[in-house]
Design a protein around this motif. Structure first.
Motif, PDB file in Angstrom:
ATOM      1  N   LYS A 134      65.038 -13.564  40.034  1.00 33.49           N
ATOM      2  CA  LYS A 134      64.805 -12.740  41.218  1.00 33.49           C
ATOM      3  C   LYS A 134      63.352 -12.834  41.666  1.00 33.49           C
ATOM      4  CE  LYS A 134      65.027  -8.060  43.088  1.00 33.49           C
ATOM      5  NZ  LYS A 134      65.230  -6.620  42.829  1.00 33.49           N
ATOM      6  N   GLU A 135      62.449 -12.858  40.708  1.00 28.48           N
ATOM      7  CA  GLU A 135      61.019 -12.887  41.047  1.00 28.48           C
ATOM      8  C   GLU A 135      60.594 -14.248  41.577  1.00 28.48           C
ATOM      9  OE1 GLU A 135      56.659 -12.109  38.921  1.00 28.48           O
ATOM     10  OE2 GLU A 135      58.521 -11.652  37.854  1.00 28.48           O
ATOM     11  N   ASN A 136      61.072 -15.326  40.936  1.00 23.53           N
ATOM     12  CA  ASN A 136      60.595 -16.668  41.286  1.00 23.53           C
ATOM     13  C   ASN A 136      61.461 -17.392  42.318  1.00 23.53           C
ATOM     14  OD1 ASN A 136      58.496 -16.362  39.407  1.00 23.53           O
ATOM     15  ND2 ASN A 136      59.774 -17.124  37.733  1.00 23.53           N
ATOM     16  N   ARG A 137      62.749 -17.012  42.415  1.00 23.78           N
ATOM     17  CA  ARG A 137      63.689 -17.610  43.385  1.00 23.78           C
ATOM     18  C   ARG A 137      63.676 -19.148  43.352  1.00 23.78           C
ATOM     19  NH1 ARG A 137      65.334 -13.291  46.989  1.00 23.78           N
ATOM     20  NH2 ARG A 137      64.731 -11.422  45.822  1.00 23.78           N
ATOM     21  N   PRO A 138      63.953 -19.767  42.194  1.00 27.83           N
ATOM     22  CA  PRO A 138      63.969 -21.239  42.158  1.00 27.83           C
ATOM     23  C   PRO A 138      65.084 -21.806  43.029  1.00 27.83           C
ATOM     24  CG  PRO A 138      64.910 -20.323  40.146  1.00 27.83           C
ATOM     25  CD  PRO A 138      64.313 -19.172  40.895  1.00 27.83           C
ATOM     26  N   GLU A 139      64.802 -22.900  43.722  1.00 30.99           N
ATOM     27  CA  GLU A 139      65.785 -23.523  44.599  1.00 30.99           C
ATOM     28  C   GLU A 139      66.939 -24.098  43.784  1.00 30.99           C
ATOM     29  OE1 GLU A 139      64.122 -26.383  47.208  1.00 30.99           O
ATOM     30  OE2 GLU A 139      62.620 -25.033  48.055  1.00 30.99           O
ATOM     31  N   GLY A 140      68.146 -24.002  44.342  1.00 34.38           N
ATOM     32  CA  GLY A 140      69.323 -24.551  43.679  1.00 34.38           C
ATOM     33  C   GLY A 140      69.955 -23.615  42.668  1.00 34.38           C
ATOM     34  N   SER A 141      69.364 -22.465  42.440  1.00 37.25           N
ATOM     35  CA  SER A 141      69.889 -21.509  41.476  1.00 37.25           C
ATOM     36  C   SER A 141      70.930 -20.614  42.137  1.00 37.25           C
ATOM     37  CB  SER A 141      68.758 -20.650  40.903  1.00 37.25           C
ATOM     38  OG  SER A 141      69.270 -19.525  40.214  1.00 37.25           O
ATOM     39  N   TYR A 142      72.088 -20.443  41.478  1.00 34.95           N
ATOM     40  CA  TYR A 142      73.123 -19.555  41.995  1.00 34.95           C
ATOM     41  C   TYR A 142      72.618 -18.115  42.018  1.00 34.95           C
ATOM     42  CZ  TYR A 142      77.477 -16.872  42.185  1.00 34.95           C
ATOM     43  OH  TYR A 142      78.463 -15.976  42.526  1.00 34.95           O
ATOM     44  N   THR A 143      71.820 -17.748  41.017  1.00 31.88           N
ATOM     45  CA  THR A 143      71.262 -16.398  40.976  1.00 31.88           C
ATOM     46  C   THR A 143      70.340 -16.168  42.173  1.00 31.88           C
ATOM     47  OG1 THR A 143      71.345 -16.505  38.556  1.00 31.88           O
ATOM     48  CG2 THR A 143      70.044 -14.734  39.517  1.00 31.88           C
ATOM     49  N   THR A 144      69.537 -17.161  42.497  1.00 31.74           N
ATOM     50  CA  THR A 144      68.680 -17.070  43.682  1.00 31.74           C
ATOM     51  C   THR A 144      69.521 -16.873  44.936  1.00 31.74           C
ATOM     52  OG1 THR A 144      66.975 -18.481  42.695  1.00 31.74           O
ATOM     53  CG2 THR A 144      66.995 -18.319  45.098  1.00 31.74           C
ATOM     54  N   TYR A 145      70.625 -17.619  45.029  1.00 31.12           N
ATOM     55  CA  TYR A 145      71.535 -17.490  46.176  1.00 31.12           C
ATOM     56  C   TYR A 145      72.049 -16.059  46.305  1.00 31.12           C
ATOM     57  CZ  TYR A 145      76.183 -17.456  48.319  1.00 31.12           C
ATOM     58  OH  TYR A 145      77.277 -17.114  49.057  1.00 31.12           O
ATOM     59  N   LEU A 146      72.417 -15.439  45.183  1.00 28.33           N
ATOM     60  CA  LEU A 146      72.928 -14.068  45.227  1.00 28.33           C
ATOM     61  C   LEU A 146      71.862 -13.096  45.723  1.00 28.33           C
ATOM     62  CD1 LEU A 146      75.029 -13.837  41.927  1.00 28.33           C
ATOM     63  CD2 LEU A 146      75.890 -13.958  44.263  1.00 28.33           C
ATOM     64  N   PHE A 147      70.656 -13.213  45.176  1.00 27.84           N
ATOM     65  CA  PHE A 147      69.582 -12.300  45.583  1.00 27.84           C
ATOM     66  C   PHE A 147      69.205 -12.524  47.051  1.00 27.84           C
ATOM     67  CE2 PHE A 147      68.478 -12.022  40.924  1.00 27.84           C
ATOM     68  CZ  PHE A 147      68.834 -10.686  40.800  1.00 27.84           C
ATOM     69  N   ASN A 148      69.178 -13.777  47.484  1.00 26.86           N
ATOM     70  CA  ASN A 148      68.850 -14.061  48.885  1.00 26.86           C
ATOM     71  C   ASN A 148      69.937 -13.568  49.834  1.00 26.86           C
ATOM     72  OD1 ASN A 148      66.453 -15.267  48.158  1.00 26.86           O
ATOM     73  ND2 ASN A 148      67.237 -17.353  48.253  1.00 26.86           N
ATOM     74  N   SER A 149      71.188 -13.521  49.338  1.00 23.05           N
ATOM     75  CA  SER A 149      72.309 -13.090  50.176  1.00 23.05           C
ATOM     76  C   SER A 149      72.369 -11.575  50.320  1.00 23.05           C
ATOM     77  CB  SER A 149      73.628 -13.607  49.586  1.00 23.05           C
ATOM     78  OG  SER A 149      73.641 -15.018  49.553  1.00 23.05           O
ATOM     79  N   GLY A 150      71.770 -10.854  49.361  1.00 24.38           N
ATOM     80  CA  GLY A 150      71.699  -9.403  49.485  1.00 24.38           C
ATOM     81  C   GLY A 150      72.732  -8.647  48.675  1.00 24.38           C
ATOM     82  N   LEU A 151      72.641  -7.326  48.727  1.00 21.02           N
ATOM     83  CA  LEU A 151      73.459  -6.433  47.907  1.00 21.02           C
ATOM     84  C   LEU A 151      74.948  -6.583  48.190  1.00 21.02           C
ATOM     85  CD1 LEU A 151      73.630  -4.093  45.862  1.00 21.02           C
ATOM     86  CD2 LEU A 151      73.330  -2.515  47.773  1.00 21.02           C
ATOM     87  N   ASP A 152      75.331  -6.705  49.462  1.00 15.98           N
ATOM     88  CA  ASP A 152      76.754  -6.782  49.796  1.00 15.98           C
ATOM     89  C   ASP A 152      77.421  -7.982  49.128  1.00 15.98           C
ATOM     90  OD1 ASP A 152      76.617  -4.507  51.264  1.00 15.98           O
ATOM     91  OD2 ASP A 152      76.548  -5.489  53.225  1.00 15.98           O
ATOM     92  N   LYS A 153      76.733  -9.124  49.091  1.00 21.84           N
ATOM     93  CA  LYS A 153      77.286 -10.313  48.441  1.00 21.84           C
ATOM     94  C   LYS A 153      77.466 -10.066  46.937  1.00 21.84           C
ATOM     95  CE  LYS A 153      78.204 -13.911  49.483  1.00 21.84           C
ATOM     96  NZ  LYS A 153      79.535 -14.560  49.695  1.00 21.84           N
ATOM     97  N   ILE A 154      76.481  -9.437  46.305  1.00 21.51           N
ATOM     98  CA  ILE A 154      76.567  -9.142  44.866  1.00 21.51           C
ATOM     99  C   ILE A 154      77.748  -8.218  44.593  1.00 21.51           C
ATOM    100  CG2 ILE A 154      75.378  -8.073  42.903  1.00 21.51           C
ATOM    101  CD1 ILE A 154      72.723  -8.888  44.255  1.00 21.51           C
ATOM    102  N   LEU A 155      77.905  -7.183  45.411  1.00 18.10           N
ATOM    103  CA  LEU A 155      79.010  -6.242  45.232  1.00 18.10           C
ATOM    104  C   LEU A 155      80.363  -6.920  45.441  1.00 18.10           C
ATOM    105  CD1 LEU A 155      77.538  -3.104  47.040  1.00 18.10           C
ATOM    106  CD2 LEU A 155      77.688  -3.519  44.572  1.00 18.10           C
TER     107      LEU A 155
END
Length: 215
Positions: A134-155
């Motif tokens: 979440k802090e570093n947001r590395p490119e290509g990471s699925y976790t980065t994609y989730l955080f960039n997409s926002g809370l609704d996507k995570i839920l």
């Protein structure tokens, strides 16, 4: 020889491996520490234990003498066997079972078994990795994609994951159920990091509920 040994060690995502420090004479578990590749190599080379847990006290004690470093089954943890002098061995472990005495019901165990401990370590490591993503947001990471997409996507992913767990359980497929549960655990941890909920917060809530009288 040292290089061959280290190649068989399974370090976690942070480059660490749990090291259980044990008194070789009494079999007493002295501490749970962590090593990385450098500290393990230094320990094997010098014969003196080195850990990366610099912020916590050295429970092994300066008077401890390293006897052996053993790679446990699966390669994901170590047992550090040491010999302590009488001064270092004065501390006597407290039995949680005896402390509870008559309050303990038959078959009820207070201590966490090894499997539970390793599961807790794995969850803690994954939480730390997700927080780092979440802090570093590395490119290509699925976790980065989730955080960039926002809370609704995570839920949404949590809702989908819960449904997939139900389907797998109804289909009586153990392998599929395990896989879907792992996905759900992961997405729940992502939500916790996103909403700044600590693992200790959930632990304390569960502990509080366990202490409440049965209805």
């Amino acid at each position: 020889m040292t290089e061959v040994f280290i190649q068989t060690v399974r370090f976690d995502e942070r480059g660490l491996i749990p090291a259980i420090v044990q008194d070789a004479t009494t079999s007493e578990i002295i501490a749970l520490r962590h090593m990385d590749n450098a500290s393990l190599a230094a320990t094997l080379k010098t014969g003196k234990t080195e850990f990366v847990d610099t912020s916590s006290p050295n429970m092994a004690g300066e008077a401890s003498r390293l006897l052996d470093v053993r790679l446990n089954a699966g390669g994901s943890s170590l047992t550090i066997l040491v010999s302590r002098d009488s001064a270092a061995a004065e501390f006597e472990p407290v039995s949680l079972l005896r402390e509870r005495g008559a309050d303990r019901r038959p078959g009820e165990v207070s201590l966490v078994d090894v499997g539970s401990m390793e599961f807790g370590i794995a969850i803690d490591n994954l939480y730390s990795l997700i927080a780092e993503r979440k802090e570093n947001r590395p490119e290509g990471s699925y976790t980065t994609y989730l955080f960039n997409s926002g809370l609704d996507k995570i839920l949404t992913k949590i809702a989908e994951g819960a449904g997939e767990v139900i389907i797998a359980a109804k289909n009586r497929s153990p392998r599929e159920t395990i896989s879907e549960l792992a996905d759900l655990f992961y997405h729940l941890l992502v939500l916790m990091v996103e909403r700044e909920v600590k693992l200790s917060d959930v632990r304390d809530e569960l502990t509080s509920r366990a202490k409440q009288p049965a209805k």
